[in-house]
Write a protein that holds these residues in place. Structure first.
Motif, PDB file in Angstrom:
ATOM      1  N   SER A   1       0.844  -1.198   0.000  1.00  0.00           N
ATOM      2  CA  SER A   1       0.000   0.000   0.000  1.00  0.00           C
ATOM      3  C   SER A   1       0.874   1.242   0.000  1.00  0.00           C
ATOM      4  N   ALA A   2       1.932   1.227   0.852  1.00  0.00           N
ATOM      5  CA  ALA A   2       2.814   2.398   0.928  1.00  0.00           C
ATOM      6  C   ALA A   2       3.494   2.617  -0.424  1.00  0.00           C
ATOM      7  N   CYS A   3       3.955   1.541  -1.009  1.00  0.00           N
ATOM      8  CA  CYS A   3       4.649   1.624  -2.293  1.00  0.00           C
ATOM      9  C   CYS A   3       3.726   2.181  -3.376  1.00  0.00           C
ATOM     10  N   ILE A   4       2.495   1.684  -3.384  1.00  0.00           N
ATOM     11  CA  ILE A   4       1.519   2.129  -4.384  1.00  0.00           C
ATOM     12  C   ILE A   4       1.204   3.613  -4.186  1.00  0.00           C
ATOM     13  N   ALA A   5       1.047   4.013  -2.907  1.00  0.00           N
ATOM     14  CA  ALA A   5       0.705   5.421  -2.650  1.00  0.00           C
ATOM     15  C   ALA A   5       1.877   6.331  -3.003  1.00  0.00           C
ATOM     16  N   VAL A   6       3.096   5.924  -2.621  1.00  0.00           N
ATOM     17  CA  VAL A   6       4.246   6.808  -2.807  1.00  0.00           C
ATOM     18  C   VAL A   6       4.749   6.790  -4.258  1.00  0.00           C
ATOM     19  N   PHE A   7       4.961   5.596  -4.805  1.00  0.00           N
ATOM     20  CA  PHE A   7       5.609   5.527  -6.121  1.00  0.00           C
ATOM     21  C   PHE A   7       4.620   5.516  -7.289  1.00  0.00           C
ATOM     22  N   ALA A   8       3.436   4.910  -7.074  1.00  0.00           N
ATOM     23  CA  ALA A   8       2.491   4.856  -8.201  1.00  0.00           C
ATOM     24  C   ALA A   8       1.448   5.968  -8.087  1.00  0.00           C
ATOM     25  N   ARG A   9       1.479   6.696  -6.989  1.00  0.00           N
ATOM     26  CA  ARG A   9       0.504   7.780  -6.751  1.00  0.00           C
ATOM     27  C   ARG A   9      -0.932   7.307  -6.990  1.00  0.00           C
ATOM     28  N   MET A  10      -1.262   6.201  -6.394  1.00  0.00           N
ATOM     29  CA  MET A  10      -2.598   5.635  -6.590  1.00  0.00           C
ATOM     30  C   MET A  10      -3.133   5.299  -5.209  1.00  0.00           C
ATOM     31  N   SER A  11      -4.434   5.344  -5.055  1.00  0.00           N
ATOM     32  CA  SER A  11      -4.954   4.976  -3.734  1.00  0.00           C
ATOM     33  C   SER A  11      -4.887   3.443  -3.602  1.00  0.00           C
ATOM     34  N   PRO A  12      -4.364   2.956  -2.473  1.00  0.00           N
ATOM     35  CA  PRO A  12      -4.278   1.501  -2.302  1.00  0.00           C
ATOM     36  C   PRO A  12      -5.635   0.821  -2.468  1.00  0.00           C
ATOM     37  N   ARG A  13      -6.697   1.528  -2.082  1.00  0.00           N
ATOM     38  CA  ARG A  13      -8.038   0.954  -2.212  1.00  0.00           C
ATOM     39  C   ARG A  13      -8.369   0.702  -3.700  1.00  0.00           C
ATOM     40  N   THR A  14      -8.070   1.697  -4.537  1.00  0.00           N
ATOM     41  CA  THR A  14      -8.312   1.535  -5.980  1.00  0.00           C
ATOM     42  C   THR A  14      -7.472   0.375  -6.502  1.00  0.00           C
ATOM     43  N   PHE A  15      -6.230   0.319  -6.022  1.00  0.00           N
ATOM     44  CA  PHE A  15      -5.316  -0.728  -6.486  1.00  0.00           C
ATOM     45  C   PHE A  15      -5.881  -2.112  -6.166  1.00  0.00           C
ATOM     46  N   PHE A  16      -6.205  -2.340  -4.901  1.00  0.00           N
ATOM     47  CA  PHE A  16      -6.666  -3.684  -4.524  1.00  0.00           C
ATOM     48  C   PHE A  16      -8.019  -4.012  -5.171  1.00  0.00           C
ATOM     49  N   ALA A  17      -8.870  -2.981  -5.313  1.00  0.00           N
ATOM     50  CA  ALA A  17     -10.165  -3.244  -5.966  1.00  0.00           C
ATOM     51  C   ALA A  17      -9.933  -3.641  -7.430  1.00  0.00           C
ATOM     52  N   GLY A  18      -8.917  -3.033  -8.059  1.00  0.00           N
ATOM     53  CA  GLY A  18      -8.658  -3.309  -9.473  1.00  0.00           C
ATOM     54  C   GLY A  18      -8.034  -4.672  -9.716  1.00  0.00           C
ATOM     55  N   ILE A  19      -7.339  -5.228  -8.724  1.00  0.00           N
ATOM     56  CA  ILE A  19      -6.607  -6.485  -8.996  1.00  0.00           C
ATOM     57  C   ILE A  19      -7.266  -7.708  -8.332  1.00  0.00           C
ATOM     58  N   TRP A  20      -8.463  -7.518  -7.876  1.00  0.00           N
ATOM     59  CA  TRP A  20      -9.188  -8.527  -7.116  1.00  0.00           C
ATOM     60  C   TRP A  20      -9.189  -9.908  -7.788  1.00  0.00           C
ATOM     61  N   GLU A  21      -9.434  -9.882  -9.093  1.00  0.00           N
ATOM     62  CA  GLU A  21      -9.556 -11.156  -9.806  1.00  0.00           C
ATOM     63  C   GLU A  21      -8.207 -11.898  -9.814  1.00  0.00           C
ATOM     64  N   ALA A  22      -7.118 -11.132  -9.958  1.00  0.00           N
ATOM     65  CA  ALA A  22      -5.789 -11.768  -9.956  1.00  0.00           C
ATOM     66  C   ALA A  22      -5.481 -12.342  -8.571  1.00  0.00           C
ATOM     67  N   ILE A  23      -5.922 -11.642  -7.528  1.00  0.00           N
ATOM     68  CA  ILE A  23      -5.693 -12.122  -6.157  1.00  0.00           C
ATOM     69  C   ILE A  23      -6.401 -13.462  -5.954  1.00  0.00           C
TER      70      ILE A  23
END
Ligand code: ASP
Length: 447
Positions: free
Chosen positions: A280-302
């Motif tokens: 989450s920290a990496c996504i927020a700092v380096f990808a400038r994305m909300s971790p919530r959006t990130f995890f919601a977007g990759i749900w199927e892969a998880i």
């Protein structure tokens, strides 16, 4: 990649009005509940041996259903990896950009893997799960499980030196490497060697763009065929996954689960901290994305990673969610995710660190700080060299154990619960690949 590379229609997207991940989730829940129920109705004998009818159902009905699904995917993993990586590199085109991408990917891989092992070792040193067992229980475990002919130990005995391991990344015969890449029987570096060959082909294409148009179109075709076959396989995902989960829940002994609960709890806690904290920290700092959006977007892969325990089998889904769910550019996703499916395995590195130290505690082997550092380094490297298949890391765990004086046969103690932990660490592995793809994509936009 060519303009014809529109995303293949996904069989999983919205078939029968229920979304793909809901179907997978339903399959998992059905398999899990049915497995637990069957275990209740057909209980194990008092000495812990599984009921024969239950064992028959799990091994001859549920497991084959899961295997049909997994094999349909594995069948196209090698052509997919080759085509996706060669095309990704060819499309990146500019060698300087490729070098930059490669270095960024490597940098994130080393950073995330190191953090994961540090989290693992921190937890295992503070919670000391191996010490939670009574002396009696420890002796029992050693007597019952740490003996005999364990496959991972014999595989570890054939381990190569560091020099050969590195040299083997360059294949002498790429076709031979492809043949054994999935089951680990290739003579050299296996999937890493296939990737090296694909990289070389991709780079070569960039130097002869006019003469290689036909080859690029062919690779494009191979990529689409592989994705289409995986689309067929994914139609079976709910049933296959129900079968895989059924056999895990039906066959896992409750007794061993409770004995190893502390160890499993430590691994799972570490994996959660890494996935939801570090990523989450990496996504927020380096990808400038909300971790919530990130995890919601990759749900199927998880879900796919969790149920298949295989980074390679999850690669097609990871490629799709990265592009469609997070909007990562296709060339970057192809490069980072394909390489990452073998070379970036944070969950595995964390698990290896904890497992080696846990078993050292069980066997009463005191490790010095230097030896623990050795475990850190070897776990990071082992994460890079692990095949993305179920149980791929087990031979490497044995190598790390033996290097610090813990008997390799001790792995038998944790084998009973390994499938469950494999499901969890593979999830972290795949989420880590997509995390890096998102961070590299962002960094490239700014470059
Ligand atoms: N199953 C893991 C993966 O595919 C590898 C392992 O840790 O055994 O990512």
């Amino acid at each position: 990649m060519t303009s014809s590379q529109t995303p293949p229609p996904s069989a999983t997207d919205r078939s029968r009005g229920v979304s793909a991940h809901t179907q997978i989730l339903l399959g998992m829940a059905t398999g899990g509940v049915a497995g637990l129920l069957a275990r209740k109705l057909l209980p194990a004998t008092p000495d812990g041996t599984a009921n024969t009818t239950l064992e028959f159902m799990a091994r001859n009905i549920a497991e084959p259903l899961g295997q049909i699904f997994l094999r349909l995917i594995f069948m196209v993993v090698v052509p997919l990896v080759f085509a996706a990586l060669a095309l990704g590199v060819a499309q990146i085109g500019d060698l300087r950009r490729l070098g930059r991408l490669g270095l960024r990917t490597l940098g994130f891989t080393v950073l995330l893997s190191s953090l994961s092992v540090v989290i693992g070792l921190g937890l295992v040193n503070s919670l000391r799960p191996g010490m939670r067992l009574t002396t009696q229980k420890r002796e029992d475990l050693k007597r019952r499980y740490a003996t005999g002919d364990i496959k991972a130990v014999s595989q570890a005995k054939q381990a190569k030196t560091a020099k050969d391991t590195l040299l083997d990344i360059i294949p002498r015969n790429p076709l031979q490497e492809m043949v054994g890449a999935i089951d680990g029987s290739s003579p050299g570096g296996g999937m890493l060697a296939v990737m090296f060959f694909a990289l070389a082909v991709g780079v070569a294409i960039t130097t002869r763009p006019d003469e290689t148009r036909a080859l690029v179109a062919t690779l494009d075709g191979v990529y689409h065929v592989a994705m289409a076959v995986i689309g067929f396989a994914m139609r079976l995902a709910p049933i296959g996954i129900a079968g895989l989960v059924f056999s895990v829940t039906a066959l896992l002994g409750v007794e061993i689960l409770s004995t190893l609960a502390y160890y499993m709890g430590t691994v799972i806690l570490g994996l959660c901290l890494h996935m939801f904290g570090v990523y989450s920290a990496c996504i927020a700092v380096f990808a400038r994305m909300s971790p919530r959006t990130f995890f919601a977007g990759i749900w199927e892969a998880i879900l796919t990673a969790f149920s298949t325990s295989s980074s390679s089998a999850s690669l097609p889904t990871a490629l799709r969610v990265a592009e469609k769910g997070l909007g990562i550019r296709r060339d970057i996703a192809s490069f980072v995710l394909t390489v990452g499916s073998t070379a970036n395995q944070n969950g595995t590195a964390l698990y290896e660190g904890i497992t080696v130290l846990f078993l050292a505690q069980v066997f009463g082997v005191e490790l010095t700080i230097a030896q623990q550092l050795q475990v850190v380094l070897m776990s990071i490297l082992a994460g890079i060299g692990t095949a993305g298949v179920p149980g791929g890391s087990l031979p490497l765990v044995v190598i790390v154990m033996q290097s610090v004086g813990v008997p390799g046969e001790g792995i038998g103690i944790i084998l009973g619960v390994d499938r469950l932990l494999d499901m969890c660490r593979t999830t972290v592995n795949v989420a880590g690949d997509i995390t890096i793809a998102a961070c590299v994509d962002r960094a490239e936009k700014n470059a």
